[in-house]
Design a protein around this motif. Structure first.
Motif, short mmCIF file in Angstrom:
data_model
loop_
_atom_site.label_atom_id
_atom_site.label_comp_id
_atom_site.label_asym_id
_atom_site.label_seq_id
_atom_site.Cartn_x
_atom_site.Cartn_y
_atom_site.Cartn_z
N GLU A 73 -46.91 4.72 113.46
CA GLU A 73 -46.97 5.77 112.44
C GLU A 73 -47.10 7.31 111.84
O GLU A 73 -47.34 7.82 113.44
CB GLU A 73 -48.97 5.97 112.18
CG GLU A 73 -49.83 6.16 111.16
CD GLU A 73 -50.94 5.80 111.04
OE1 GLU A 73 -51.77 5.93 111.75
OE2 GLU A 73 -51.62 5.34 109.50
N ILE A 74 -47.14 7.72 111.51
CA ILE A 74 -47.05 9.78 111.61
C ILE A 74 -47.55 9.87 110.33
O ILE A 74 -47.52 9.53 108.86
CB ILE A 74 -45.64 10.37 111.31
CG1 ILE A 74 -45.01 9.69 112.15
CG2 ILE A 74 -46.01 11.86 111.14
CD1 ILE A 74 -43.14 9.84 111.61
N LYS A 75 -48.64 11.07 110.18
CA LYS A 75 -49.49 10.87 109.13
C LYS A 75 -49.58 12.46 108.76
O LYS A 75 -49.26 13.19 109.20
CB LYS A 75 -51.61 11.06 110.37
CG LYS A 75 -51.88 9.86 110.40
CD LYS A 75 -52.97 9.89 110.43
CE LYS A 75 -53.46 9.14 111.65
NZ LYS A 75 -54.94 8.84 112.09
N ASP A 76 -49.63 12.50 107.60
CA ASP A 76 -49.43 14.07 106.58
C ASP A 76 -50.64 14.83 106.75
O ASP A 76 -50.12 16.32 106.86
CB ASP A 76 -49.07 13.98 105.22
CG ASP A 76 -50.76 13.40 104.87
OD1 ASP A 76 -51.63 13.53 104.95
OD2 ASP A 76 -50.43 13.44 102.99
N THR A 77 -51.81 14.56 108.20
CA THR A 77 -52.41 16.03 108.10
C THR A 77 -52.43 16.37 109.78
O THR A 77 -52.82 16.43 110.34
CB THR A 77 -54.03 14.83 108.33
OG1 THR A 77 -53.70 13.15 108.59
CG2 THR A 77 -54.87 14.47 106.88
N ASP A 78 -51.33 15.14 110.74
CA ASP A 78 -51.00 15.38 111.65
C ASP A 78 -49.99 16.91 111.86
O ASP A 78 -49.47 16.99 110.94
CB ASP A 78 -49.70 14.45 112.20
CG ASP A 78 -50.36 13.22 112.86
OD1 ASP A 78 -51.87 12.96 113.31
OD2 ASP A 78 -49.96 12.00 113.06
N ILE A 93 -40.95 4.29 110.02
CA ILE A 93 -41.99 4.68 110.57
C ILE A 93 -42.79 4.78 109.64
O ILE A 93 -42.01 3.94 108.35
CB ILE A 93 -40.75 6.47 110.28
CG1 ILE A 93 -40.16 6.65 111.77
CG2 ILE A 93 -42.38 7.29 109.97
CD1 ILE A 93 -39.89 7.87 111.54
N CYS A 94 -44.08 4.50 109.68
CA CYS A 94 -44.66 4.46 108.77
C CYS A 94 -45.40 5.56 108.20
O CYS A 94 -46.14 6.36 108.84
CB CYS A 94 -45.64 3.78 108.80
SG CYS A 94 -47.23 3.44 107.78
N ILE A 95 -45.26 6.46 106.75
CA ILE A 95 -45.97 7.24 106.41
C ILE A 95 -47.13 7.26 106.24
O ILE A 95 -47.57 6.19 105.04
CB ILE A 95 -45.05 8.31 106.41
CG1 ILE A 95 -44.23 7.76 104.57
CG2 ILE A 95 -44.00 8.68 107.13
CD1 ILE A 95 -43.81 9.31 103.72
#
Ligand code: B12
Ligand code: SF4
Lengths: 447, 313
Positions: free
Chosen positions: A97-102, A131-133
């Protein structure tokens, strides 16, 4: 439910024209029932029969492919609850998971972790598959920026777009057109808008509900909107609930042929501690998840998870094996040593790896023992003096060597007499027991 | 189509086994598959025992050896450390030093060590031989006597030596581990042979033989699942003793728990890798049906205990 051969036969043209390659329609029907041929081999079958057979023969868990190209991953198609019954089919997809808040650096690091995750283990190339955005921010612009970055930096990695906001979904999916992405986040609230976005983008639809009943209703609704490729989330987060839901879903699909839950399952198992999180990912691998979304991909974590996935998804009937032959390691000359082992993949890869480590070029004779390890093959009477002697003679290796010395595994030292007896003119040397002692052993001989 | 919850319940049940005297622990007793409390009763948690041994663990890799560096020269001190500092619920004492290829210590040496450990700690004790069939029958008979009525687990009885070891466990009021080699039929056969001697099946623990992640785990995993299904679905009483996963000794000898990060950068940090290898192997075997576990690294135990908490709740 699967149909019997006779039931299938009743639906065929019954002309015995042989165009399918079988002598009679009945013979063809029998093979169809065993899933050893496919219906399209009969050119004359009626549309009606196609429909009935198609529905009945659809696998209980729908096959779906995520992504495109070399890195595309297959999901679903499972047929059993326990791996000893039959091979588990499509290995669990591991998604980071990659968050748009990272922050940017963290996002870049995670992309890098996925791109460099590939490891070769026992001859298989294993990696973090997807990848899970995640649209954690709720801000469509931020989400799109992340989607753009991922689509540029990791162009060939399958993607899961996770958001419940149709607007955000739309802009993010714009960066993955033609890439067979998964849009996760369809709920009973946003159903129509989200499904329409997914359809426009040709994305797989990931639905999320609270519990199995709500989930079944939701997949039915999505299906009625014309969507076939669905991935399901029951909302389970806690380990005990993941086990319960995944088990009930698999049972309903396979034992009851309950179509509304006959889809690949996605689990979200993010935890604060990456060591601990690994155990939850492992739960997903062992217990029926098709996709597991995790929050980090450290190398040590990947290695353990890839290995577990490989173990759980190997065929219980056929151990992984390599071809019987004399393998050259490095560039051996007629004076290089000759070692022997069995053709169990694990054994072969460990031993050949250690010979490589030694930097001493060598021949490794790998004998067919039906994929058993050295000691198991010995105990089963497949790695015996007579058989080894035979194999060495028939391999023709004698012609390539200036010497007549064979190095055998230390655990089967007991075989040396028997081999020398059967293999005239040869000397047998007992090597170390554990492969990790091979480099020292070979180097000290070479010196 | 309305969703009907496809629950399954079973006629069979795993025997609960209680060990220890002053402090007791019970494992087994469930009538459902591992952690399936949504459709059955699971009265007891799986039990994890800390492994210690009679001689210093020179062949354990650094990652786990260093944890015990202050105490591992003395089994009693080591046991006490596990209980007092690490909150061990049970101790598994492996008499590896009695193996002819190790120190070839005598049965009397072993008796002395067992006595000291029994004095040092009150938690239940599992007493393991060195897996040498002949030496074990000699050693385990004597240690079973000195531990008389302490309700320990003695092991492991194998096909080649079960008679003497089972007799000793029976005479001295212990539970017994029956170990066979990764085959459900062999495992069943051995349990039958032992019960035919008059040893109660309710006092047995089945060890179908462990293997580490990446080194045959799938075999242990599937044999365990099959044994558990035989116990529950087929209600086969011979397959109803709880199962042991002797994880530590299999995990801490393989390359993944030893190779340095310098040599294999693609494998990542050795410290985490080793701990995780033990924890993942254990968690997988818990999912396959193990109720009694023997482990080495406290951090791995901590991870697994947290996993059990989450799976039981
Ligand atoms: C998994 C397993 C099985 C699996 C098979 C897996 C497979 N594909 O081989 C199954 C369940 C089928 C099985 C069956 C049996 N098994 Co079995 N099995 C094992 C187990 C647990 C692991 C084997 C393994 O995968 N090892 C890993 C590989 C990599 O090891 P390896 O091939 O030996 O290679 C190492 C070394 O030998 C060395 N090496 C290899 N090649 C070379 C070459 C050279 C030149 C050198 C120097 C070194 C070297 O390097 C490697 C790494 O160090 C072992 C016990 C154990 N923990 O070792 C028992 C074991 C091998 N099995 C055993 C037995 C008795 C059997 C059975 C006869 C009994 C039964 N249970 O029915 C059957 C026989 C099979 C048959 N078809 O009839 C015994 C053998 C007894 C003995 N001392 O000889 C063992 C040792 C168990 C025990 N007693 O502790 N087994
Ligand atoms: S092609 Fe069709 S009609 Fe002809 S024999 Fe085969 S099944 Fe029968």
């Amino acid at each position: 439910m699967a149909l019997s051969g006779v039931e299938i036969f009743k639906l065929l043209p019954k002309t015995n024209c042989k165009k399918c390659g079988f002598p009679t329609c009945l013979a063809f029907a029998m093979k169809l029932a065993q899933r050893q041929t496919s219906l399209d081999k009969c050119p004359d079958v009626s549309e009606e029969a196609k429909r009935i057979l198609g529905e009945a023969s659809a696998p209980p868990v729908r096959p779906i492919t995520l992504g495109v190209g070399d890195k595309a991953v297959k999901m679903g198609e499972e047929t059993v609850l326990f791996r000893h019954e039959k091979k588990f089919v499509n290995p669990t997809v591991l998604a980071l998971e990659i968050k748009d808040t990272d922050d940017e650096a963290r996002q870049d690091q995670k992309i890098e972790d996925v791109l460099t995750s590939e490891i070769n283990r026992v001859g298989q190339l294993l990696r973090v598959d997807a990848i899970c955005i995640t649209n954690e921010s709720g801000d469509a612009a931020k989400f799109e920026a992340l989607a753009k970055k991922v689509s540029e930096k990791a162009a060939d990695v399958p993607v899961i777009v996770a958001t419940e906001d149709p607007e955000a979904a739309k802009v993010a999916l714009g960066h993955f057109s033609g890439k067979n992405p998964l849009l996760y986040g369809v709920t009973s609230e946003n159903l129509e808008a989200m499904v329409s976005v997914a359809k426009d983008a040709k994305a797989i639809v990931g639905v999320k509900a609270d519990g199995l009943e709500a989930l079944s209703e939701l997949t039915e609704k999505v299906k009625s909107l014309g969507v076939e490729d669905i991935v399901i989330d029951s909302g389970a987060k806690k380990g005990s609930q993941i086990l319960e839901h995944n088990t009930l879903i698999r049972r309903a699909a396979i034992k009851k042929n309950f179509r509304p839950l006959g889809y690949p399952v996605i689990n979200f198992v993010q935890r604060d501690d990456p060591l601990y999180e690994t155990l939850l990912v492992g739960l997903g691998i062992a217990k029926y998840a098709s996709i597991v979304v995790m929050s980090s991909a450290e190398k040590w974590k990947n290695l353990a998870l890839f290995t577990l996935r490989q173990n759980i998804y190997t065929d219980p009937q056929v151990p992984m094996q390599v071809e019987q032959k004399i393998y050259k390691i490095g560039e051996p000359t007629p004076d290089s040593p000759l070692l022997i082992t069995t053709n169990f993949s694990l054994t072969y890869f460990i031993v050949s790896g250690e010979i490589e480590n030694s930097k001493v070029p060598a021949y490794l004779a790998v004998m067919d023992c039906e994929g058993l390890s050295v000691l198991t093959a010995w105990a089963a009477g497949k790695f015996t003096g007579a058989k080894i002697a035979n194999f060495i003679k028939e391999s023709g290796i004698e012609k390539e060597l200036n010497h007549r010395e064979l190095i055998i595994p230390g655990y089967v030292a007991i075989l040396s007499g028997a081999i020398e007896e059967k293999l005239e003119g040869w000397k047998v040397t007992v090597g170390p027991r554990e492969a990790n002692a091979i480099p020292t052993f070979l180097r000290s001989r070479a010196a | 189509m309305a969703f009907v919850v496809p629950k399954e319940s079973f006629a069979g049940k795993v025997f609960p086994v209680t060990i220890g005297t002053e402090i007791q622990e019970t494992f087994g007793g469930e009538n459902t598959l591992p952690f399936h409390s949504f459709e059955g009763e699971i009265p007891n948690r799986p039990l994890i025992a800390y492994e210690i041994q009679d001689i210093p663990p020179e062949d354990w890799p650094e990652t786990v050896r260093e944890v015990y560096s202050e105490v591992s020269d003395d089994p009693a001190k080591w046991a006490k450390y596990c209980v007092d500092e690490l909150k061990a619920k049970a101790i598994a004492l492996r008499l590896i030093g009695t193996h002819p290829d190790q120190k070839d210590l005598s049965a009397d040496d072993a008796v002395k060590v067992v006595k000291e450990v029994l004095e040092a700690v009150k938690v239940p004790l599992i007493i393991l031989g060195s897996n040498h069939v002949d030496k074990d029958s000699e050693v385990l008979v004597k240690v079973a006597e000195v531990a008389k009525d302490r309700n320990c687990i003695i092991g492991k009885a194998q096909e080649a030596n079960y008679k003497t070891i089972a007799a000793a466990a029976m005479a001295n009021g212990h539970k017994l581990i029956a170990m066979s080699e990764l085959d459900i039929n062999l495992s069943k056969q051995l349990n039958i042979l032992i019960t035919q001697m008059g040893f109660e099946k309710e006092r047995l623990i089945t060890d179908p033989m462990c293997s580490a992640l990446g080194y045959g785990l799938e075999y242990t995993y599937s044999v365990m699942e099959r044994i558990r299904l035989a116990a529950l679905a087929q209600n086969d009483p011979v397959m109803q003793p709880p199962m042991l996963a002797d994880v530590g000794m299999y995990v801490w000898k393989i390359k993944e728990t030893q190779a340095s990060e310098e040599d294999l950068p693609e494998w990542g940090s050795l410290q985490e890798r080793g701990i995780l290898w033990e924890a993942v192997t254990t968690a997988s075997l818990l999912l396959a049906g193990a109720e009694l576990i023997i482990m080495r690294h406290p951090k791995a135990v901590e991870l697994v205990e947290r996993f059990i908490d989450e799976m039981m709740g």
